[in-house]
Design a protein around this motif. Sequence first.
Motif, PDB file in Angstrom:
ATOM      1  N   PHE A 130       0.847  -1.186   0.000  1.00 43.50           N
ATOM      2  CA  PHE A 130       0.000   0.000   0.000  1.00 43.50           C
ATOM      3  C   PHE A 130       0.888   1.243   0.000  1.00 43.50           C
ATOM      4  O   PHE A 130       1.931   1.279   0.659  1.00 43.50           O
ATOM      5  CB  PHE A 130      -0.886   0.046   1.245  1.00 43.50           C
ATOM      6  N   LEU A 131       0.446   2.262  -0.722  1.00 43.97           N
ATOM      7  CA  LEU A 131       1.112   3.561  -0.707  1.00 43.97           C
ATOM      8  C   LEU A 131       0.355   4.466   0.249  1.00 43.97           C
ATOM      9  O   LEU A 131      -0.865   4.639   0.118  1.00 43.97           O
ATOM     10  CB  LEU A 131       1.123   4.162  -2.113  1.00 43.97           C
ATOM     11  N   MET A 132       1.062   5.044   1.248  1.00 48.41           N
ATOM     12  CA  MET A 132       0.421   5.861   2.267  1.00 48.41           C
ATOM     13  C   MET A 132       1.115   7.209   2.401  1.00 48.41           C
ATOM     14  O   MET A 132       2.323   7.321   2.172  1.00 48.41           O
ATOM     15  CB  MET A 132       0.438   5.128   3.612  1.00 48.41           C
ATOM     16  N   PRO A 133       0.380   8.261   2.801  1.00 47.95           N
ATOM     17  CA  PRO A 133       1.009   9.554   3.048  1.00 47.95           C
ATOM     18  C   PRO A 133       1.935   9.484   4.269  1.00 47.95           C
ATOM     19  O   PRO A 133       1.671   8.747   5.218  1.00 47.95           O
ATOM     20  CB  PRO A 133      -0.178  10.494   3.329  1.00 47.95           C
ATOM     21  N   MET A 134       2.999  10.255   4.226  1.00 43.63           N
ATOM     22  CA  MET A 134       3.884  10.356   5.381  1.00 43.63           C
ATOM     23  C   MET A 134       3.278  11.288   6.426  1.00 43.63           C
ATOM     24  O   MET A 134       2.533  12.207   6.094  1.00 43.63           O
ATOM     25  CB  MET A 134       5.255  10.877   4.948  1.00 43.63           C
ATOM     26  N   GLY A 135       3.634  11.044   7.680  1.00 46.46           N
ATOM     27  CA  GLY A 135       3.223  11.943   8.748  1.00 46.46           C
ATOM     28  C   GLY A 135       2.074  11.418   9.580  1.00 46.46           C
ATOM     29  O   GLY A 135       1.593  10.293   9.387  1.00 46.46           O
ATOM     30  N   PRO A 136       1.595  12.239  10.515  1.00 46.86           N
ATOM     31  CA  PRO A 136       0.500  11.853  11.414  1.00 46.86           C
ATOM     32  C   PRO A 136      -0.856  11.996  10.742  1.00 46.86           C
ATOM     33  O   PRO A 136      -0.976  12.591   9.664  1.00 46.86           O
ATOM     34  CB  PRO A 136       0.651  12.837  12.573  1.00 46.86           C
ATOM     35  N   PHE A 137      -1.857  11.471  11.423  1.00 44.10           N
ATOM     36  CA  PHE A 137      -3.239  11.571  10.950  1.00 44.10           C
ATOM     37  C   PHE A 137      -4.106  12.064  12.104  1.00 44.10           C
ATOM     38  O   PHE A 137      -4.146  11.431  13.159  1.00 44.10           O
ATOM     39  CB  PHE A 137      -3.752  10.206  10.474  1.00 44.10           C
ATOM     40  N   GLY A 138      -4.738  13.214  11.905  1.00 44.77           N
ATOM     41  CA  GLY A 138      -5.600  13.758  12.947  1.00 44.77           C
ATOM     42  C   GLY A 138      -4.873  14.007  14.259  1.00 44.77           C
ATOM     43  O   GLY A 138      -5.446  13.807  15.338  1.00 44.77           O
ATOM     44  N   GLY A 139      -3.631  14.430  14.183  1.00 43.01           N
ATOM     45  CA  GLY A 139      -2.877  14.720  15.395  1.00 43.01           C
ATOM     46  C   GLY A 139      -2.338  13.495  16.107  1.00 43.01           C
ATOM     47  O   GLY A 139      -1.861  13.602  17.250  1.00 43.01           O
ATOM     48  N   LYS A 140      -2.373  12.346  15.444  1.00 41.16           N
ATOM     49  CA  LYS A 140      -1.873  11.117  16.058  1.00 41.16           C
ATOM     50  C   LYS A 140      -0.869  10.454  15.126  1.00 41.16           C
ATOM     51  O   LYS A 140      -1.067  10.435  13.910  1.00 41.16           O
ATOM     52  CB  LYS A 140      -3.025  10.138  16.333  1.00 41.16           C
ATOM     53  N   PRO A 141       0.195   9.869  15.685  1.00 36.78           N
ATOM     54  CA  PRO A 141       1.140   9.153  14.832  1.00 36.78           C
ATOM     55  C   PRO A 141       0.489   7.909  14.247  1.00 36.78           C
ATOM     56  O   PRO A 141      -0.458   7.357  14.823  1.00 36.78           O
ATOM     57  CB  PRO A 141       2.271   8.775  15.799  1.00 36.78           C
ATOM     58  N   PRO A 142       0.970   7.446  13.106  1.00 32.66           N
ATOM     59  CA  PRO A 142       0.340   6.273  12.483  1.00 32.66           C
ATOM     60  C   PRO A 142       0.403   5.022  13.356  1.00 32.66           C
ATOM     61  O   PRO A 142      -0.436   4.131  13.212  1.00 32.66           O
ATOM     62  CB  PRO A 142       1.131   6.088  11.182  1.00 32.66           C
ATOM     63  N   ALA A 143       1.374   4.954  14.275  1.00 35.00           N
ATOM     64  CA  ALA A 143       1.484   3.787  15.150  1.00 35.00           C
ATOM     65  C   ALA A 143       0.619   3.894  16.399  1.00 35.00           C
ATOM     66  O   ALA A 143       0.663   3.010  17.257  1.00 35.00           O
ATOM     67  CB  ALA A 143       2.938   3.574  15.563  1.00 35.00           C
ATOM     68  N   HIS A 144      -0.178   4.943  16.528  1.00 34.86           N
ATOM     69  CA  HIS A 144      -1.051   5.087  17.693  1.00 34.86           C
ATOM     70  C   HIS A 144      -2.017   3.903  17.756  1.00 34.86           C
ATOM     71  O   HIS A 144      -2.537   3.454  16.721  1.00 34.86           O
ATOM     72  CB  HIS A 144      -1.829   6.400  17.598  1.00 34.86           C
ATOM     73  N   PRO A 145      -2.275   3.384  18.949  1.00 38.25           N
ATOM     74  CA  PRO A 145      -3.188   2.230  19.061  1.00 38.25           C
ATOM     75  C   PRO A 145      -4.565   2.443  18.453  1.00 38.25           C
ATOM     76  O   PRO A 145      -5.238   1.464  18.095  1.00 38.25           O
ATOM     77  CB  PRO A 145      -3.276   2.002  20.576  1.00 38.25           C
TER      78      PRO A 145
END
Length: 406
Positions: free
Chosen positions: A195-210
């Motif tokens: 999958f191709l994904m944008p870099m950076g956080p999403f909605g103020g949360k890191p992508p690894a957030h639970p």
Amino acid sequence: MTTNTTAAPLFQGAIFDGDTHLYETPDAFSRYLPEKFKKDWSYEWKVGADGEFALYVGHRKIEVSAGYYAEDGRVPPPGKLHEWLRAQKEGKENVDMRVPMTEDMYARDARLAKMDEFGVEGCFLYCGNMVATISYLDEPKAAAAVMHAYNRWMLDDWGFNHKDRIYSAPLVSLDDLDAACAEAEWAIKHGTRLFLMPMGPFGGKPPAHPDFDRFWSILNEAHCRVVYHVSEAIYMKDHMAVWGEPVQQSRQRQTAFVWMHGYSERPVVETISSLIFWNFFARFPNLRVLSAENGAEWVPNMLIKMDKCRGMAKNGYWPGGQLKERPSKIFQRHVSVVAYPEDDLKTIVDQVGSHEWMIMGSDYPHAEGVPAPRDFAEEACKHLVAEQTQGVMHDNGRRFLAPVQS
């Protein structure tokens, strides 16, 4: 008697290309876009009020697209960026630095034939003009609809895994978690490996957030791969603003400061180090991530800093749980990087102490890469030993798709 003085290519084996692209056909963005989104989210190449021919998403001009296509559909020649820019600068009107698209640039069967000509056994394939528009998809519901419509077109025309040779990367974003999970399940059902994904956080949360674990669990179970390809990481806009530097600008008008701090290296370093420091791969051990078209010069310094900061924060707060091994070891097991042909590969490999994480990329058919994939070895691998060249040009790309070894 004549003597053949033509030197044999530095690398003569099969190639695995970690960075290739397509050019979209005219209906790529419209074939499956729902009617309710067409007014504000349709894609169109046109001459705007400013007189420039560019791609528009709804009413918004994609600044980086201006000056790329000619109105008759011609494009910069593959691997000829430096010559193209020099011709522009020198005003050589008699030098035609755009060429007609060839069928292999927009059609799968012709691309396979081109791969045979190039000696490319397999490749990762990413979107074309779509990659420049990701930062403009700033409304989650609409973004999910646009990406799904595009992915359906990609599946129709290219497939997600064609003959274990062309591995296409559908787009997905975590801005709408429910939509992301649905997209992941749909794409995996249709054979995707990455999958191709944008870099950076999403909605103020890191992508690894639970909060996003539901999505990552789907990918982990399917042993998928995630690609972070160079593009405008829109989360950098606030940081650039404090310096008075606008984003979403034409590359010809972009400052050196934005090139250095708002584009490429910093977003990918932040994104990958965030995954590692959040102990992401302990939770999702089957996943690997790939940095594509961000170069590789940042890797040695990043690994040194991550290992040092792990020690400095040993008694600090670890939101994903404290790491059980050095970040640099986690990186080498779960992260691969597509190098630029101009990178000093020998110095980078010597500093890191291994080459298995490094993959070649031609960027074909874009102008920024090399004219043909084998040219990458001639430019970048001259000072590597044969085993390292074999890894960079083929084995490491194939290994990226293999199960993760603990």
